[in-house]
Design an enzyme around this catalytic site. Sequence first.
Site, PDB file in Angstrom:
ATOM      1  N   HIS A   1      21.670  40.140   2.078  1.00  0.00           N
ATOM      2  CA  HIS A   1      22.844  39.820   2.911  1.00  0.00           C
ATOM      3  C   HIS A   1      22.511  39.904   4.393  1.00  0.00           C
ATOM      4  O   HIS A   1      21.639  40.660   4.813  1.00  0.00           O
ATOM      5  CB  HIS A   1      24.075  40.671   2.540  1.00  0.00           C
TER       6      HIS A   1
ATOM      7  N   ASN B   1      19.790  43.028  -0.954  1.00  0.00           N
ATOM      8  CA  ASN B   1      20.184  41.815  -1.696  1.00  0.00           C
ATOM      9  C   ASN B   1      20.127  40.572  -0.820  1.00  0.00           C
ATOM     10  O   ASN B   1      20.585  39.509  -1.230  1.00  0.00           O
ATOM     11  CB  ASN B   1      21.594  41.990  -2.275  1.00  0.00           C
TER      12      ASN B   1
ATOM     13  N   ASP C   1      30.234  43.085  11.692  1.00  0.00           N
ATOM     14  CA  ASP C   1      31.088  43.355  10.542  1.00  0.00           C
ATOM     15  C   ASP C   1      31.783  44.706  10.669  1.00  0.00           C
ATOM     16  O   ASP C   1      31.450  45.515  11.546  1.00  0.00           O
ATOM     17  CB  ASP C   1      30.272  43.269   9.231  1.00  0.00           C
TER      18      ASP C   1
ATOM     19  N   GLU D   1      27.426  37.984   1.511  1.00  0.00           N
ATOM     20  CA  GLU D   1      26.787  38.486   0.304  1.00  0.00           C
ATOM     21  C   GLU D   1      26.233  37.337  -0.551  1.00  0.00           C
ATOM     22  O   GLU D   1      26.677  36.191  -0.406  1.00  0.00           O
ATOM     23  CB  GLU D   1      27.814  39.283  -0.508  1.00  0.00           C
TER      24      GLU D   1
HETATM   25  C1  F6R Z   1      25.325  45.937   9.470  1.00  0.00           C
HETATM   26  C2  F6R Z   1      25.047  44.753   8.690  1.00  0.00           C
HETATM   27  C3  F6R Z   1      24.218  44.803   7.452  1.00  0.00           C
HETATM   28  C4  F6R Z   1      22.942  45.642   7.635  1.00  0.00           C
HETATM   29  C5  F6R Z   1      22.118  45.667   6.361  1.00  0.00           C
HETATM   30  C6  F6R Z   1      20.897  46.548   6.479  1.00  0.00           C
HETATM   31  O1  F6R Z   1      26.166  45.637  10.558  1.00  0.00           O
HETATM   32  O2  F6R Z   1      25.535  43.713   9.026  1.00  0.00           O
HETATM   33  O3  F6R Z   1      23.887  43.492   7.078  1.00  0.00           O
HETATM   34  O4  F6R Z   1      22.189  45.105   8.688  1.00  0.00           O
HETATM   35  O5  F6R Z   1      22.903  46.127   5.301  1.00  0.00           O
HETATM   36  O6  F6R Z   1      21.301  47.871   6.602  1.00  0.00           O
HETATM   37  P1  F6R Z   1      20.247  49.024   6.934  1.00  0.00           P
HETATM   38  O7  F6R Z   1      19.780  48.758   8.317  1.00  0.00           O
HETATM   39  O8  F6R Z   1      21.058  50.299   6.856  1.00  0.00           O
HETATM   40  O9  F6R Z   1      19.164  48.935   5.923  1.00  0.00           O
END
Ligand code: F6R
Length: 270
Positions: A156, A154, A83, A161
């Site tokens: 995702h 959440n 992403d 989302e």
């Molecule tokens: C990042 C991504 C997100 C993160 C998720 C967890 O490329 O796709 O889905 O993996 O938000 O983020 P952290 O590791 O910062 O808790």
Amino acid sequence: MPTPVRVLEWNGASIWVFADAPSACCAAADRIVQVIQSGVNNRGKAVLGLATGATPIPIYERLVAQHRAGELSFADVTTYNLDEYYPISPADPRSYHAYMHRQLFGHVDIAPNRAHVFDSTVPEAFAAEHVAQYDRWIAADGGLDLQVLGIGRNGHIGFNEPEELPVEEALRLPSRLVDLHPVTRADASRDFGAEPQVIPRALTLGVAPILSACSILVLAFGTQKAEIVARSVRGPMTALVPASLLQSVPRRVTWMVDEAAAQALGTGRG
Ligand code: F6R
């Protein structure tokens, strides 16, 4: 490879519980190295789906260290990041382009034209074509050998989302431009200074291309992830918890979590 303190099974997926996050990251890095080496040996290349965020940073550090020690080459590796905020310049330090350059690409021998991150400078009128092209590039590369995922509080995965959508439709979600969920924006404020400054949209790999990967490695650390890990692996499968959609391909999914993130999991089944 560090060994997990226990391995649980929920709905067909394996959940490897490690004593702490550094041990899990060592194991995850070792798994990535195995995939790189077997891909390169068997078909001359390896194709990885990569994540950003706080969770995988120690993994990238370990991969960079192995490269510096002469033990690992990315010369035959192709990567696709999950992403990118939209719009954002790749030169912006908050972009995932910049993150990947800082954490990995700038330190290893990957060919720049094989290290793919969504181009968030494309005008909005071309965004749908750009992300569709990204999905076609992955398919043309023979698909992802391994997709590495973190998980949002959440639920995702990538920036898919939570939303009200029938499961069948959610499983088919392609790569696309999305609005970030309020929890995602709150968590991203650590990179943007304050929540109002968080770029509210992003380009994300869809649920369908994520689920098409040959294998999927999901990482989650800390008590703040415990509840969502449990909801994701114990079910029910729902688009309101996007990571629960991984239950549709259970044999391909391995979770690597620390004790804190595993605390709501119980003893597992199977
Ligand atoms: C990042 C991504 C997100 C993160 C998720 C967890 O490329 O796709 O889905 O993996 O938000 O983020 P952290 O590791 O910062 O808790």
